[in-house]
Design a protein around this motif. Structure first.
Motif, PDB file in Angstrom:
ATOM      1  N   THR A  87      86.574 -30.540 -20.483  1.00 12.78           N
ATOM      2  CA  THR A  87      85.840 -30.955 -21.851  1.00 12.78           C
ATOM      3  C   THR A  87      84.992 -31.964 -21.533  1.00 12.78           C
ATOM      4  O   THR A  87      85.690 -33.121 -21.085  1.00 12.78           O
ATOM      5  CB  THR A  87      87.119 -31.238 -22.941  1.00 12.78           C
ATOM      6  OG1 THR A  87      87.801 -30.346 -22.826  1.00 12.78           O
ATOM      7  CG2 THR A  87      86.433 -31.579 -24.072  1.00 12.78           C
ATOM      8  N   VAL A  88      83.687 -31.980 -21.797  1.00 12.28           N
ATOM      9  CA  VAL A  88      82.888 -33.149 -21.779  1.00 12.28           C
ATOM     10  C   VAL A  88      82.760 -33.782 -23.150  1.00 12.28           C
ATOM     11  O   VAL A  88      82.616 -32.869 -24.058  1.00 12.28           O
ATOM     12  CB  VAL A  88      81.570 -32.804 -21.014  1.00 12.28           C
ATOM     13  CG1 VAL A  88      80.611 -31.858 -22.099  1.00 12.28           C
ATOM     14  CG2 VAL A  88      80.532 -34.063 -20.728  1.00 12.28           C
ATOM     15  N   GLY A  89      82.387 -35.097 -23.329  1.00  5.80           N
ATOM     16  CA  GLY A  89      82.116 -35.864 -24.303  1.00  5.80           C
ATOM     17  C   GLY A  89      81.128 -36.453 -24.362  1.00  5.80           C
ATOM     18  O   GLY A  89      80.854 -37.167 -23.302  1.00  5.80           O
ATOM     19  N   PHE A  98      85.773 -36.088 -19.639  1.00  3.00           N
ATOM     20  CA  PHE A  98      84.674 -36.683 -18.946  1.00  3.00           C
ATOM     21  C   PHE A  98      83.573 -37.115 -19.942  1.00  3.00           C
ATOM     22  O   PHE A  98      83.107 -36.374 -20.837  1.00  3.00           O
ATOM     23  CB  PHE A  98      83.874 -35.852 -17.787  1.00  3.00           C
ATOM     24  CG  PHE A  98      82.843 -36.279 -16.966  1.00  3.00           C
ATOM     25  CD1 PHE A  98      82.224 -37.669 -16.946  1.00  3.00           C
ATOM     26  CD2 PHE A  98      81.952 -35.563 -16.159  1.00  3.00           C
ATOM     27  CE1 PHE A  98      81.474 -38.086 -16.222  1.00  3.00           C
ATOM     28  CE2 PHE A  98      81.105 -35.935 -15.327  1.00  3.00           C
ATOM     29  CZ  PHE A  98      80.880 -37.361 -15.558  1.00  3.00           C
ATOM     30  N   VAL A  99      83.420 -38.494 -19.991  1.00  4.75           N
ATOM     31  CA  VAL A  99      82.655 -38.912 -21.279  1.00  4.75           C
ATOM     32  C   VAL A  99      81.281 -39.806 -20.868  1.00  4.75           C
ATOM     33  O   VAL A  99      81.227 -40.388 -19.634  1.00  4.75           O
ATOM     34  CB  VAL A  99      83.247 -40.136 -22.199  1.00  4.75           C
ATOM     35  CG1 VAL A  99      82.458 -40.516 -23.316  1.00  4.75           C
ATOM     36  CG2 VAL A  99      84.489 -39.316 -22.671  1.00  4.75           C
ATOM     37  N   MET A 100      79.990 -39.404 -21.301  1.00  2.98           N
ATOM     38  CA  MET A 100      78.649 -39.778 -21.026  1.00  2.98           C
ATOM     39  C   MET A 100      78.248 -40.481 -22.190  1.00  2.98           C
ATOM     40  O   MET A 100      78.248 -40.197 -23.382  1.00  2.98           O
ATOM     41  CB  MET A 100      77.905 -38.665 -20.624  1.00  2.98           C
ATOM     42  CG  MET A 100      78.485 -37.789 -19.320  1.00  2.98           C
ATOM     43  SD  MET A 100      77.225 -36.459 -18.808  1.00  2.98           S
ATOM     44  CE  MET A 100      78.029 -35.879 -17.400  1.00  2.98           C
ATOM     45  N   PRO A 106      73.405 -37.114 -23.220  1.00  2.00           N
ATOM     46  CA  PRO A 106      73.824 -38.016 -24.265  1.00  2.00           C
ATOM     47  C   PRO A 106      72.408 -38.921 -24.557  1.00  2.00           C
ATOM     48  O   PRO A 106      71.683 -39.495 -23.709  1.00  2.00           O
ATOM     49  CB  PRO A 106      74.905 -38.855 -23.652  1.00  2.00           C
ATOM     50  CG  PRO A 106      74.383 -38.977 -22.026  1.00  2.00           C
ATOM     51  CD  PRO A 106      73.799 -37.439 -21.969  1.00  2.00           C
ATOM     52  N   ALA A 107      72.374 -39.099 -25.867  1.00  2.00           N
ATOM     53  CA  ALA A 107      71.243 -39.769 -26.353  1.00  2.00           C
ATOM     54  C   ALA A 107      71.299 -40.748 -27.315  1.00  2.00           C
ATOM     55  O   ALA A 107      72.402 -41.219 -28.090  1.00  2.00           O
ATOM     56  CB  ALA A 107      70.176 -38.678 -27.140  1.00  2.00           C
ATOM     57  N   GLN A 108      70.361 -41.761 -27.423  1.00  2.05           N
ATOM     58  CA  GLN A 108      70.270 -42.822 -28.473  1.00  2.05           C
ATOM     59  C   GLN A 108      69.681 -42.134 -29.687  1.00  2.05           C
ATOM     60  O   GLN A 108      68.768 -41.176 -29.541  1.00  2.05           O
ATOM     61  CB  GLN A 108      69.289 -43.866 -27.826  1.00  2.05           C
ATOM     62  CG  GLN A 108      69.751 -44.948 -26.913  1.00  2.05           C
ATOM     63  CD  GLN A 108      70.692 -45.740 -27.364  1.00  2.05           C
ATOM     64  OE1 GLN A 108      71.029 -45.840 -28.537  1.00  2.05           O
ATOM     65  NE2 GLN A 108      71.323 -46.458 -26.503  1.00  2.05           N
ATOM     66  N   THR A 109      70.151 -42.730 -31.064  1.00  2.00           N
ATOM     67  CA  THR A 109      69.303 -41.971 -32.231  1.00  2.00           C
ATOM     68  C   THR A 109      69.140 -43.162 -33.243  1.00  2.00           C
ATOM     69  O   THR A 109      69.962 -44.277 -33.087  1.00  2.00           O
ATOM     70  CB  THR A 109      70.584 -41.165 -32.639  1.00  2.00           C
ATOM     71  OG1 THR A 109      69.965 -40.391 -33.741  1.00  2.00           O
ATOM     72  CG2 THR A 109      71.851 -41.494 -33.290  1.00  2.00           C
ATOM     73  N   GLY A 110      68.241 -43.043 -33.927  1.00  2.00           N
ATOM     74  CA  GLY A 110      67.921 -43.591 -35.165  1.00  2.00           C
ATOM     75  C   GLY A 110      67.068 -44.825 -34.992  1.00  2.00           C
ATOM     76  O   GLY A 110      66.427 -44.963 -34.138  1.00  2.00           O
ATOM     77  N   LEU A 111      67.024 -45.847 -36.201  1.00  2.00           N
ATOM     78  CA  LEU A 111      66.065 -47.155 -36.171  1.00  2.00           C
ATOM     79  C   LEU A 111      66.979 -48.246 -35.633  1.00  2.00           C
ATOM     80  O   LEU A 111      68.107 -48.434 -35.898  1.00  2.00           O
ATOM     81  CB  LEU A 111      66.015 -47.497 -37.583  1.00  2.00           C
ATOM     82  CG  LEU A 111      65.049 -48.779 -37.680  1.00  2.00           C
ATOM     83  CD1 LEU A 111      63.666 -48.398 -36.837  1.00  2.00           C
ATOM     84  CD2 LEU A 111      65.013 -48.927 -39.000  1.00  2.00           C
ATOM     85  N   GLY A 156      80.071 -38.912 -31.721  1.00  4.50           N
ATOM     86  CA  GLY A 156      80.297 -38.162 -30.376  1.00  4.50           C
ATOM     87  C   GLY A 156      80.371 -36.591 -30.676  1.00  4.50           C
ATOM     88  O   GLY A 156      80.802 -36.054 -31.858  1.00  4.50           O
ATOM     89  N   VAL A 157      80.138 -35.989 -29.607  1.00  7.32           N
ATOM     90  CA  VAL A 157      80.221 -34.312 -29.512  1.00  7.32           C
ATOM     91  C   VAL A 157      80.780 -34.031 -28.434  1.00  7.32           C
ATOM     92  O   VAL A 157      80.864 -34.541 -27.232  1.00  7.32           O
ATOM     93  CB  VAL A 157      78.796 -33.784 -29.951  1.00  7.32           C
ATOM     94  CG1 VAL A 157      78.076 -33.902 -28.592  1.00  7.32           C
ATOM     95  CG2 VAL A 157      78.847 -32.097 -29.877  1.00  7.32           C
ATOM     96  N   ILE A 158      81.809 -32.883 -28.561  1.00 13.61           N
ATOM     97  CA  ILE A 158      82.453 -32.507 -27.110  1.00 13.61           C
ATOM     98  C   ILE A 158      82.256 -30.985 -26.955  1.00 13.61           C
ATOM     99  O   ILE A 158      81.623 -30.128 -27.896  1.00 13.61           O
ATOM    100  CB  ILE A 158      83.946 -32.650 -27.204  1.00 13.61           C
ATOM    101  CG1 ILE A 158      84.577 -31.880 -28.427  1.00 13.61           C
ATOM    102  CG2 ILE A 158      84.401 -34.071 -27.493  1.00 13.61           C
ATOM    103  CD1 ILE A 158      85.989 -32.059 -28.725  1.00 13.61           C
TER     104      ILE A 158
END
Length: 283
Positions: free
Chosen positions: A7-9, A40-42, A214-219, A249-251
């Motif tokens: 399971t990745v997060g 495993f978290v990214m 995994p990404a940055q988001t928003g202002l 987060g999303v898994i």
């Protein structure tokens, strides 16, 4: 016993210019994803500070051994029993106030040990139609090594953000044994809306790899706006998880046995041929 399934997060952040704020968000995010079952978290590019001000960025940057965000990620990995990919940090690599930094990604084992590192190869020096202007080369030196590293589940290839536009890097990683490729990013909203999903799905299909982005988001506090939409993409190109536009987060479940299945159906990685370019000019 080893297994190809895990399971990745993916932690989606709106990192500020203040490292302490970002460390608090990092800790909360890792704890949340671990509680939801992630093994495993990214995290995204520039987890510790997203800052377009060169002087302030340099003042907040530290050498690898003194980086507090990296130290926190290692401590949490050991405490929670997680593998962690710290998407990237601005790292001091040379002495002097005007020296360039490295945009460096770190792979951390579940014991907190550093397993691999990768410096971003392709730097984002772009003038966009929206008027946005980026010059990563003013702050960072480019990396010169493609990296593939072992995890308990399979081989992980490294990239960072703008690298996604260079398919030969992804092909090199896949042909070197990568079954999954990380793409931590801080994609601008302008380019993200146009290209993010398409580029990542293409890299998955071309290589037969899982793409974990995994990404940055928003202002952000430095004035830029990033696209979000952290993605997990299967080797056949299916989007398995999309974090949308908010922080959090999303898994998703990753099963690396599907890599061999995809590559057996379209064995393009084995079909590369040498060729010469012939340029025909008008006589």
């Amino acid at each position: 016993m080893t297994t190809s399934s895990f399971t990745v997060g993916l932690l989606q952040m709106t990192s500020s210019t203040e490292p302490e704020e970002n460390r608090a968000a990092l800790e909360a995010g890792l704890r949340d994803l671990a509680a939801r079952g992630a093994e495993f978290v990214m995290t995204p590019e520039m987890t510790g500070a997203l800052d377009g001000n060169k002087a302030r960025l340099r003042a907040n940057a530290r050498p690898e051994h003194a980086d507090e965000t990296l130290a926190l990620a290692r401590s949490l990995a050991a405490e929670l029993g997680l593998w962690v990919l710290l998407g990237s940090q601005a790292v001091v690599v040379d002495d002097g106030p005007d020296s360039l930094l490295a945009n460096r990604s770190f792979l951390i084992g579940a014991d907190g040990g550093l397993r691999a590192r990768y410096d971003k190869i392709h730097l984002f020096d772009v003038d966009l139609p929206s008027g946005e202007r980026y010059r990563e080369s003013a702050s960072y030196r480019p990396g010169c090594e493609a990296v593939v590293a072992a995890t308990p589940w399979g081989q992980l290839g490294f990239s960072i953000c703008y690298d996604v536009r260079f398919p030969h890097l992804f092909r090199t990683l896949a042909q070197a044994g990568a079954q999954m490729i990380a793409v931590p990013a801080a994609f601008t909203r302008t380019t993200g809306e146009a290209h993010w999903h398409t580029l990542l799905r293409a890299r998955a299909i071309e290589t037969g790899c899982y793409i974990l982005a995994p990404a940055q988001t928003g202002l952000h506090k430095d004035g830029r706006t990033t696209f979000g939409h952290s993605l997990v993409i299967a080797p056949w190109g299916e989007v398995l998880a999309d974090a949308g536009e908010g922080p959090g987060g999303v898994i998703a479940q990753v099963d690396l046995s599907h890599v061999a299945d995809a590559r057996a159906r379209i064995p393009a990685l084995r079909h590369d041929r040498a060729y010469e370019l012939v340029e025909v000019r008008e006589s």
